[in-house]
Scaffold this active site. Structure first.
Site, PDB file in Angstrom:
ATOM      1  N   LYS A   1       9.835 -21.273  -8.353  1.00  0.00           N
ATOM      2  CA  LYS A   1      11.199 -21.798  -8.212  1.00  0.00           C
ATOM      3  C   LYS A   1      11.279 -23.286  -8.550  1.00  0.00           C
ATOM      4  O   LYS A   1      12.291 -23.753  -9.064  1.00  0.00           O
ATOM      5  CB  LYS A   1      11.758 -21.531  -6.814  1.00  0.00           C
ATOM      6  CG  LYS A   1      11.068 -22.228  -5.666  1.00  0.00           C
ATOM      7  CD  LYS A   1      11.726 -21.859  -4.342  1.00  0.00           C
ATOM      8  CE  LYS A   1      11.131 -22.606  -3.165  1.00  0.00           C
ATOM      9  NZ  LYS A   1       9.689 -22.356  -2.985  1.00  0.00           N
TER      10      LYS A   1
ATOM     11  N   ARG B   1      15.324 -24.287   4.721  1.00  0.00           N
ATOM     12  CA  ARG B   1      14.180 -23.392   4.894  1.00  0.00           C
ATOM     13  C   ARG B   1      14.416 -22.362   5.997  1.00  0.00           C
ATOM     14  O   ARG B   1      13.665 -21.395   6.107  1.00  0.00           O
ATOM     15  CB  ARG B   1      12.912 -24.192   5.232  1.00  0.00           C
ATOM     16  CG  ARG B   1      12.345 -24.987   4.079  1.00  0.00           C
ATOM     17  CD  ARG B   1      11.103 -25.729   4.513  1.00  0.00           C
ATOM     18  NE  ARG B   1      10.588 -26.608   3.476  1.00  0.00           N
ATOM     19  CZ  ARG B   1       9.732 -26.258   2.530  1.00  0.00           C
ATOM     20  NH1 ARG B   1       9.278 -25.021   2.503  1.00  0.00           N
ATOM     21  NH2 ARG B   1       9.323 -27.115   1.635  1.00  0.00           N
TER      22      ARG B   1
ATOM     23  N   ARG C   1      -5.870 -19.750  -9.928  1.00  0.00           N
ATOM     24  CA  ARG C   1      -5.813 -21.138 -10.399  1.00  0.00           C
ATOM     25  C   ARG C   1      -7.169 -21.815 -10.245  1.00  0.00           C
ATOM     26  O   ARG C   1      -7.892 -21.571  -9.288  1.00  0.00           O
ATOM     27  CB  ARG C   1      -4.792 -21.941  -9.583  1.00  0.00           C
ATOM     28  CG  ARG C   1      -3.347 -21.610  -9.854  1.00  0.00           C
ATOM     29  CD  ARG C   1      -2.485 -22.444  -8.929  1.00  0.00           C
ATOM     30  NE  ARG C   1      -1.066 -22.164  -9.066  1.00  0.00           N
ATOM     31  CZ  ARG C   1      -0.139 -22.640  -8.242  1.00  0.00           C
ATOM     32  NH1 ARG C   1      -0.491 -23.417  -7.225  1.00  0.00           N
ATOM     33  NH2 ARG C   1       1.134 -22.355  -8.420  1.00  0.00           N
TER      34      ARG C   1
ATOM     35  N   ARG D   1      -8.982 -24.669  -5.275  1.00  0.00           N
ATOM     36  CA  ARG D   1      -8.505 -25.492  -4.159  1.00  0.00           C
ATOM     37  C   ARG D   1      -8.303 -24.627  -2.916  1.00  0.00           C
ATOM     38  O   ARG D   1      -7.954 -23.451  -3.018  1.00  0.00           O
ATOM     39  CB  ARG D   1      -7.167 -26.161  -4.522  1.00  0.00           C
ATOM     40  CG  ARG D   1      -7.248 -27.206  -5.617  1.00  0.00           C
ATOM     41  CD  ARG D   1      -5.862 -27.796  -5.851  1.00  0.00           C
ATOM     42  NE  ARG D   1      -5.810 -28.686  -6.989  1.00  0.00           N
ATOM     43  CZ  ARG D   1      -6.109 -29.986  -6.936  1.00  0.00           C
ATOM     44  NH1 ARG D   1      -6.471 -30.536  -5.793  1.00  0.00           N
ATOM     45  NH2 ARG D   1      -6.029 -30.732  -8.019  1.00  0.00           N
TER      46      ARG D   1
ATOM     47  N   ARG E   1       0.672 -18.652   4.049  1.00  0.00           N
ATOM     48  CA  ARG E   1       1.912 -19.330   3.659  1.00  0.00           C
ATOM     49  C   ARG E   1       3.026 -18.316   3.394  1.00  0.00           C
ATOM     50  O   ARG E   1       4.184 -18.541   3.735  1.00  0.00           O
ATOM     51  CB  ARG E   1       1.682 -20.195   2.415  1.00  0.00           C
ATOM     52  CG  ARG E   1       0.840 -21.437   2.689  1.00  0.00           C
ATOM     53  CD  ARG E   1       0.451 -22.133   1.419  1.00  0.00           C
ATOM     54  NE  ARG E   1       1.600 -22.674   0.723  1.00  0.00           N
ATOM     55  CZ  ARG E   1       1.586 -23.039  -0.563  1.00  0.00           C
ATOM     56  NH1 ARG E   1       0.482 -22.882  -1.291  1.00  0.00           N
ATOM     57  NH2 ARG E   1       2.662 -23.536  -1.131  1.00  0.00           N
TER      58      ARG E   1
END
Length: 214
Positions: A13, A88, A127, A160, A171
């Site tokens: 987003k 949020r 990633r 990471r 998350r």
């Protein structure tokens, strides 16, 4: 054109928000940027926010909303804005709706970039980052010439902590609990539009442009 971006972390987003801002010449506003700007400029709102942040506390909704509404007063918001990262929660959304209504304004679109959890976990856990030069790759979508080695500077790549599958899932769990209810909220407000975020980035953007109008 007043737009709110919705979507899970890793749904893309933020990338779409930047592209919308560039095309329609309206600012891309994130709460992180607002906090940093207010703190850097030493505004009263910034000083209050820094007190909470220095203690490791969340900035209260009322103060965050004050900062957001203050940011809307800037001349670059005259034609609208893309709001990314706020609201949020339902209470934040309700407070924003109320504050805008008092000014005779309202959000035009809440754009939800829809991506299933498994896609996001795969996308983010794939990633790889170079801590030396800052380059980023993906083991499937942007692979390096030599596995685990940065094309740019030749140093080792790392996964990471933020991108580890278990961290990403945590998350996502927080997102489903706190933020996903906003989809129903903006649907009830007749503001919600949804796009398929699993498609190529440019295809997703073209879907958004069709909704917003060229």
């Amino acid at each position: 054109m007043k737009i709110i971006m919705l979507g899970a972390p890793g749904a893309g987003k933020g990338t779409q928000a930047k592209k919308i801002a560039d095309k329609y010449q309206i600012p891309h506003i994130s709460t992180g940027d607002i906090f940093r700007a207010n703190i850097k400029e030493g505004t009263e709102l910034g000083k209050k926010a820094k007190e909470y942040m220095d203690q490791g506390l969340l900035v209260p909704d009322s103060l965050t909303l004050d900062m957001v509404m203050d940011r809307f007063q800037n001349p670059d918001c005259a034609r609208g804005y893309v709001l990314d990262g706020f609201p949020r929660t339902i209470p934040q959304a309700e407070a924003l709706t109320k504050a805008l209504k008092e000014k005779g304004e309202s959000i035009d679109f809440a754009i939800n970039v829809e991506v299933p959890d498994e896609n996001i976990v795969s996308r983010m856990s794939g990633r790889r980052a170079c801590l030396s030069c800052g380059a980023t790759y993906h083991i499937v979508h942007i692979p390096t010439k030599k596995e685990g080695i940065c094309d740019r500077c030749g140093n080792d790549l790392v996964l990471r902590d933020d991108d580890k599958a278990e961290t990403v899932q945590k998350r996502l769990n927080v997102y489903h609990e706190q933020t996903q209810p906003l989809i129903q909220y903006y649907s009830d407000e007749k503001k919600l539009v949804e796009v398929d975020g699993t498609r190529e980035m440019e295809a997703v953007f073209q879907d958004i442009v069709k909704i917003l109008g060229a």
